[in-house]
Design a protein around this motif. Structure first.
Motif, PDB file in Angstrom:
ATOM      1  N   ILE A 102      -6.510  -8.082  -0.199  1.00 29.54           N
ATOM      2  CA  ILE A 102      -6.482  -8.573   1.180  1.00 29.54           C
ATOM      3  C   ILE A 102      -7.749  -9.368   1.490  1.00 29.54           C
ATOM      4  N   GLU A 137      -9.029  -6.674   8.899  1.00 33.21           N
ATOM      5  CA  GLU A 137      -8.578  -7.763   9.771  1.00 33.21           C
ATOM      6  C   GLU A 137      -7.128  -8.161   9.493  1.00 33.21           C
ATOM      7  N   ILE A 138      -6.549  -7.619   8.421  1.00 38.80           N
ATOM      8  CA  ILE A 138      -5.102  -7.796   8.198  1.00 38.80           C
ATOM      9  C   ILE A 138      -4.529  -6.382   8.111  1.00 38.80           C
ATOM     10  N   PRO A 139      -4.648  -5.651   9.231  1.00 36.13           N
ATOM     11  CA  PRO A 139      -4.467  -4.193   9.181  1.00 36.13           C
ATOM     12  C   PRO A 139      -3.068  -3.751   8.799  1.00 36.13           C
ATOM     13  N   ASN A 140      -2.060  -4.540   9.115  1.00 38.33           N
ATOM     14  CA  ASN A 140      -0.703  -4.109   8.824  1.00 38.33           C
ATOM     15  C   ASN A 140      -0.481  -4.009   7.323  1.00 38.33           C
ATOM     16  N   HIS A 141      -0.704  -5.093   6.628  1.00 41.14           N
ATOM     17  CA  HIS A 141      -0.499  -5.079   5.187  1.00 41.14           C
ATOM     18  C   HIS A 141      -1.551  -4.240   4.469  1.00 41.14           C
ATOM     19  N   GLN A 144      -0.474  -0.734   4.746  1.00 41.88           N
ATOM     20  CA  GLN A 144       0.705  -0.494   3.917  1.00 41.88           C
ATOM     21  C   GLN A 144       0.288  -0.219   2.465  1.00 41.88           C
ATOM     22  N   MET A 145      -0.641  -0.999   1.958  1.00 42.54           N
ATOM     23  CA  MET A 145      -1.099  -0.814   0.584  1.00 42.54           C
ATOM     24  C   MET A 145      -1.927   0.468   0.446  1.00 42.54           C
TER      25      MET A 145
END
Lengths: 384, 384
Positions: B144, B326-330, B333-334
């Motif tokens: 990420i 800062e790309i908390p969704n993905h 998920q990981m």
């Protein structure tokens, strides 16, 4: 022939109308090139680079207007209504001023320029003909805006764009919906595809389908699509309210399946059509991002506000109005190419000839000899 | 077996250790899953989604520690030194706490956790073996960060990344230089290539050449490259000062030809090697962007500051320390995939078995029964 480039003074404007690389072309055509000190700094072109290419530096804006036959600006008065007003006092009779001037949106400013007897060329009015493509600032700057919109959405999105199959599982790709497949829309589609998103696009003109699909995006088709949605300039025309209501319902449906929506539907000189309602936007999932490139004139997205970030049920809605200026180096390079080509079209044997029989010249000139001379503008003013 | 997920309270942290999609896997393995209210909100996972998957909501952090056999956190105390300190009082003897804990950087925190008799698993220490790949949070989060770094640079750069041949002239592509071809570096290379940049990459490990080139980037080679620059965990090893001096000169040279520099060279538990000096950065053109992903531990780029934007001769230098968040969704998920796999590796017949003969368990466990039990950490503490 003296050409002067002034420093832009619209708030936040970082572009410059001429880059050093274009200076030799003007000199070769017989021009002396004057650059207001610091004009290119924000775009990454320090004064020295202009000097290296044979331009001369001048101290002030006033000096530029005083000495020049031709003024180059990104935003002339009209497209720079507050700070640009002071330029009126500097303009001389017969002086050529070339820049964006928002003629269809700010006719009053055009009339004020007319009283100064300057010859204003409003670059937004360049005819959309093949010969003028290399001068078309709306297209060149829309290219930048379309690219930038996709990045802006990517920075706000809590997901990545590409599909990734990793040891930590598979991430599904972001779904991007682009509304309006003009220059900005097509560049947005291309950029989102590059980054690995799954892209759907919509345009009211059935002719756009092939272009959309050639970029690898899916074309969303509204059944009742009418013929003749494109005017002779290649822009989408205004259709009727009944059509737009059905369109908005359709848009909301696709929004509900999208992570990002980017709208690019602006009709020159008119209020932008409302394409996505507040209800439509609310159908997106929390964390989604909507970018309205038409926010300056009412917007395609109901809740968007010019140059503000609105948050609604966790959805971010942005309405940037000057995206091209945020990539000032390349935007200026393209603008400079456009404006230089435009001027050189009026130069013959190192002399300026404003030939009103030239479709490009006649279409773009707004004022001359104390009058608004452009046919389209005179019509709007109910002048014969 | 009760597993509880607490809301992250490190400043700016938006991730969550478990996403709703992983809940059924835990339940199937015999776990009861408790979620502190609001734990997933910032990452785009509202409470209802957890309920839908069979988790139960709890009111407070304290309740989580009180009820749970296993605590899931993104940042456990150690990696969350201020706000996380309060967790010490909540920890129970024998309780399993799984999360990032910065064991090599914050040994004192590990010792404090030991006194609470909790069993802390510090996910940074997961062995880099094939079987543990699906649990490797450093890799997943670095993926990420590498993607995000390229976007961040693109947003700050006054140029576009791709080469464009338009009616307004040809724009040359941005030149991106990536230093360090680990997971973050390779993802940065891939993303910059996707966006159309011309990419050069460097890694001290000659083995990286093939990976760099497989992504379409040019591999910069320093002649005196030594064998054995990779440790058995696959990380770059510390080499000597003489080597680094030559390396820095070489880096500065490539920087001078680049629009963007992204450095990703961090050595676990040590100060990051200085790869680009202030003089090296200053060789970049005004408007260039440098991003130091190692800024948290001294940085690869001399003038970088953690989580600050430094401007030097018109060059922007950023030192983001928590890009994955800062790309908390993905990212969540990981992370969730990783931590779930890690726990399930210790579950047999719906029962927890902390099997110290398992290389993954033994490598990752930091504390147990009041002691620091990890071999590597004991060595650092001069314990037998």
């Amino acid at each position: 022939m003296i050409v002067a480039v002034v420093r832009e003074n619209f708030p936040g404007e970082q572009r410059v109308a001429l880059v050093p690389g274009s200076v030799p072309n003007l000199i070769k055509a017989g021009a002396t090139v004057l650059i207001e000190k610091g004009a290119g700094t924000a775009a990454g072109f320090p004064d020295q680079l202009y000097l290296d290419k044979g331009a001369q530096l001048i101290e002030s804006r006033q000096e530029a207007f005083q000495k020049a036959d031709v003024i180059f600006q990104v935003r002339s008065y009209g497209a720079n209504p507050d700070a640009g007003k002071a330029d009126l006092d500097f303009m001389k009779p017969g002086q050529i001023v070339i820049g964006m001037a928002d003629p269809l949106g700010n006719l009053t400013a055009i009339q004020e320029v007319a009283t100064r007897q300057a010859r204003l060329f409003a670059l937004e009015m360049i005819p959309r003909i093949t010969r003028a493509q290399s001068m078309d600032v709306l297209s060149s700057q829309a290219t930048i805006a379309g690219y930038r919109a996709v990045l802006l959405a990517a920075i706000h999105l809590p997901k990545m764009y590409p599909m990734l199959m990793t040891a930590a599982g598979t991430l599904s790709p972001a779904r991007v919906f682009v509304i309006g497949a003009g220059v900005a829309g097509l560049q947005a589609i291309a950029t989102a595809k590059r980054l690995g998103a799954v892209v759907t696009a919509y345009d009211v003109r059935p002719e756009a389908k092939e272009q959309i699909e050639s970029l690898g995006a899916k074309c969303a088709l509204l059944q009742l699509e009418s013929e003749g949605a494109q005017d002779k300039g290649g822009y989408a025309k205004d259709l009727g309210e009944e059509f737009y209501t059905k369109q908005r319902e359709f848009m909301g449906q696709i929004c509900s399946e999208s992570d990002v929506v980017i709208t690019t539907a602006a009709i020159p000189g008119r209020k932008s059509p409302l394409l996505v309602t507040t209800d439509g936007i609310k159908r997106m999932a929390p964390g989604s991002v909507a970018i309205d490139l038409a926010a300056e004139r009412g917007g395609n997205i109901e809740p968007s506000e010019p140059d503000q970030a609105v948050t609604l049920d966790g959805i971010t809605i942005l309405g940037p109005t000057n995206l091209a200026s945020e990539i000032p180096n390349h935007a200026s390079q393209m603008f400079s190419h456009n404006i230089t080509k435009f001027l050189l079209n009026m130069v013959k044997d190192k002399q300026l000839h404003v030939n009103m029989d030239d479709e490009i010249v006649a279409g773009t000139i707004a004022t001359s000899d104390g009058e608004v001379v452009n046919g389209r503008l005179r019509e709007m003013l109910n002048l014969p």
